[in-house]
Design a protein around this motif. Structure first.
Motif, short mmCIF file in Angstrom:
data_model
loop_
_atom_site.label_atom_id
_atom_site.label_comp_id
_atom_site.label_asym_id
_atom_site.label_seq_id
_atom_site.Cartn_x
_atom_site.Cartn_y
_atom_site.Cartn_z
N LYS A 263 8.89 52.07 66.29
CA LYS A 263 9.05 51.82 67.86
C LYS A 263 8.37 52.85 68.69
N PRO A 264 7.66 52.47 69.61
CA PRO A 264 7.40 51.11 70.29
C PRO A 264 6.16 50.73 69.45
N TRP A 265 6.24 49.52 69.19
CA TRP A 265 5.21 48.73 68.45
C TRP A 265 3.84 48.86 69.17
N VAL A 266 4.03 48.69 70.68
CA VAL A 266 2.95 48.66 71.36
C VAL A 266 3.23 49.60 72.71
N GLU A 267 2.63 50.51 72.96
CA GLU A 267 2.74 51.15 74.08
C GLU A 267 2.86 50.60 75.39
N TYR A 268 1.72 49.91 75.81
CA TYR A 268 1.56 49.34 77.40
C TYR A 268 1.54 47.67 77.19
N TRP A 269 2.05 47.08 77.82
CA TRP A 269 2.11 45.67 78.00
C TRP A 269 1.57 45.26 79.36
N LEU A 270 0.66 44.39 79.35
CA LEU A 270 0.06 44.23 80.65
C LEU A 270 -0.25 42.71 80.76
N HIS A 271 0.31 42.13 81.75
CA HIS A 271 0.38 40.53 82.05
C HIS A 271 -0.28 39.98 83.26
N ASN A 272 -1.21 39.10 83.20
CA ASN A 272 -1.73 38.70 84.51
C ASN A 272 -0.81 37.59 84.91
N GLU A 273 -0.97 37.44 86.51
CA GLU A 273 -0.24 36.16 87.09
C GLU A 273 -0.96 35.11 86.81
N PHE A 274 -0.40 33.77 87.44
CA PHE A 274 -1.12 32.53 86.96
C PHE A 274 -2.17 32.38 87.97
N LEU A 275 -2.86 31.50 87.52
CA LEU A 275 -3.78 30.68 88.56
C LEU A 275 -2.92 29.42 89.15
N TYR A 315 -4.94 41.06 89.82
CA TYR A 315 -4.20 40.47 88.57
C TYR A 315 -2.91 40.19 88.42
N ARG A 316 -2.05 41.10 89.23
CA ARG A 316 -0.69 40.76 89.18
C ARG A 316 -0.10 39.77 90.46
N LYS A 317 -1.25 39.20 91.12
CA LYS A 317 -0.85 38.26 92.13
C LYS A 317 -1.23 37.10 91.82
N PRO A 318 -0.28 36.12 92.12
CA PRO A 318 -1.07 34.87 91.77
C PRO A 318 -2.22 34.34 92.55
#
Ligand code: AMP
Ligand code: ZN
Length: 469
Positions: A263-275, A315-318
């Motif tokens: 642990k952790p499997w992955v250090e940084y998780w990044l996610h984009n908001e929706f269109l 990227y983190r805003k709709p």
């Protein structure tokens, strides 16, 4: 210069420090190939490309793996509903294999048109069945699985930190889960399928032999198996859209960390908001609000105009999609390409160039390294282009540097065949002057004159643009 990224795992901005100084290892969840990617999906791939370009801009090597889901994904991410590939095959009267081939080609064409850098490895789930079976066997050996109704399930109750990415409150959720469609075989509501044998999809074409019987893998296991095969048991960054947080990525973490114990499997998780479109609705493949890149191209908006549009929203805003917004992006993009062609011809530099250019470069880099702040970086680009202290040659050189991150392919932009006649250009200049003097009547008259000659003039923050009617 340090890079700061918002890590979904900690809900904090963190300084990015790779596990290995020489190479960043990046995994991004790819398309389920039962239909065209819609422009919302493409927003996700554009965000990931921006991240990758930012890492390259900061002199990191990047090993990027992207999967192609061509088996196992049901219409609900939580193992219920129709099989997506089968749904595509029925709709088109083809085999699932033909459907996959067709939409993989379409996906690659979209990536190319959007100037998205190719992943180092683009891998199909169906080419990695052995790796998936091996991983399930590893989980079975460690006691994380059970068989029920013919399927192999992951037992989420065996992990004390299940749901940490989504910050799930499992007790509160039990009551919510009770109301939604349930798989009666599951011991706990969040348990998920690792291997289907008794599927309710009798016509399932994709089947492989396994220790648990002939069948096919659940959706999540492919990403753990393929990422670990190519990037190692622990790696730097994993990305996807925000819809992946509660189920897909949560389950990927559970099975990966359970299998390796690391642990952790992955250090940084990044996610984009929706269109989103219309009344704040998420664009979805299953919905009727589904727009493809080819469709918007056919309406006169080149793919890179869509890329420009995406850069305008963090990227983190709709991203609120509308044709008005796309039209605005088209005008700005045209202004930018015109400017590029104009600057390309400039041959003389000024001695002050270096100092001024270095300052702009530092500002741009700080903005892009600040969790990929493209709206600000675009503003810096326009400020630089309008700066009289910098020579045309200096601007051109710097613009191409910025474009290594922005990815608008400005270096290769070719002049459009249609040249705006001098007469139209002169009228447009006069109209611009009238607008500056707030002489709206004259400005409107000039617009009509321009239109009579077969051209339209539009306005952007950065000035006017002329195009054919
Ligand atoms: P899929 O092909 O459905 O597996 O989705 C591919 C990628 O697009 C995933 O990273 C999703 O999270 C992302 N995605 C799906 N819908 C949208 C949307 N409306 N806006 C932005 N990203 C999306
Ligand atoms: Zn995935």
């Amino acid at each position: 210069m340090a890079i700061t990224l918002f890590n979904t795992l900690t809900r904090k901005r963190e300084e990015f420090v790779p596990l290995d100084r020489k190479e960043v290892r990046l995994y991004t969840c790819g398309p389920t190939v039962y239909n065209y990617a819609h422009i919302g999906n493409l927003r996700a791939y554009l965000f990931e490309d921006l991240l990758k370009r930012t890492l390259l801009f900061n002199n990191y090597n990047v090993k990027h793996v992207m999967n192609i889901t061509d088996v196992g994904h049901l219409t609900s991410d939580a193992d219920t509903g129709e099989d997506k590939m089968l749904k595509g095959a029925k709709r088109e009267g083809k085999t699932v294999w033909e459907v996959a081939e067709f939409y993989i080609d379409a996906f690659n064409r979209d990536l190319f048109k959007l100037n998205i850098l190719k992943p180092t490895i683009l891998c199909r789930a169906t080419d990695h069945i052995t790796e998936q079976i091996e991983l399930i066997k590893r989980l079975e050996k460690k006691g994380f699985t059970y068989v029920a109704g013919g399927n192999v399930y992951f037992d989420t109750s065996k992990l004390s930190d299940y749901g940490k990415l989504a910050q799930l409150n499992l007790n509160a959720e039990k009551t919510v889960q009770a109301r939604v469609e349930k798989d009666a075989n599951k011991r706990n509501p969040h348990d998920f399928v690792l291997w289907f044998t008794k599927s309710k999809f009798q016509e399932q074409e994709m089947k492989w032999a396994s220790p648990w019987g002939e069948g096919y893998p659940g959706w999540h296991i492919e990403c753990s198996a393929m990422s670990m095969k190519y990037l190692g048991e622990q790696f730097d960054i994993h990305c996807g859209g925000i819809d992946h947080i509660p189920v897909h990525h949560t389950n990927e973490i559970a099975q990966s960390e359970a299998a390796t114990g690391k642990k952790p499997w992955v250090e940084y998780w990044l996610h984009n908001e929706f269109l989103v479109i219309g009344d704040n609705e998420k664009m979805a493949k299953s919905g009727d609000n589904f727009l493809t890149l080819s469709l918007i191209e056919s309406k006169g908006y080149p793919a890179l105009v869509y890329r420009y549009l995406c850069l305008g929203t963090h990227y983190r805003k709709p991203l609120m999609f509308s044709y008005e917004a796309l039209e605005g992006a088209k005008n700005s993009y045209r202004r930018l390409t015109e400017k590029t062609l104009e600057l390309k011809k400039e041959k003389t530099a000024m001695k002050e160039d270096k100092e001024i250019a270095d300052e702009y470069l530092a500002v741009f880099t700080a903005q892009i390294n600040d969790d990929l702040n493209t709206p600000q970086a675009l503003a810096t680009m326009w400020e630089m282009l309008g700066d009289a202290k910098l020579s045309g040659k200096g601007k051109f050189t710097l613009l191409l540097k910025f474009d290594k991150v922005l990815g608008l392919d400005l270096k290769n932009f070719k002049e459009e065949k249609i040249k705006v006649p001098a007469e139209v250009k002169k009228l447009a200049e006069e109209r611009e002057l009238a607008r500056k003097n707030k002489d709206w009547k004259k400005s409107d008259e000039l617009r009509e004159k321009i239109k009579a000659l077969g051209y339209v003039v539009g306005d952007t923050k950065e000035g006017y643009v002329v195009s054919k009617v």
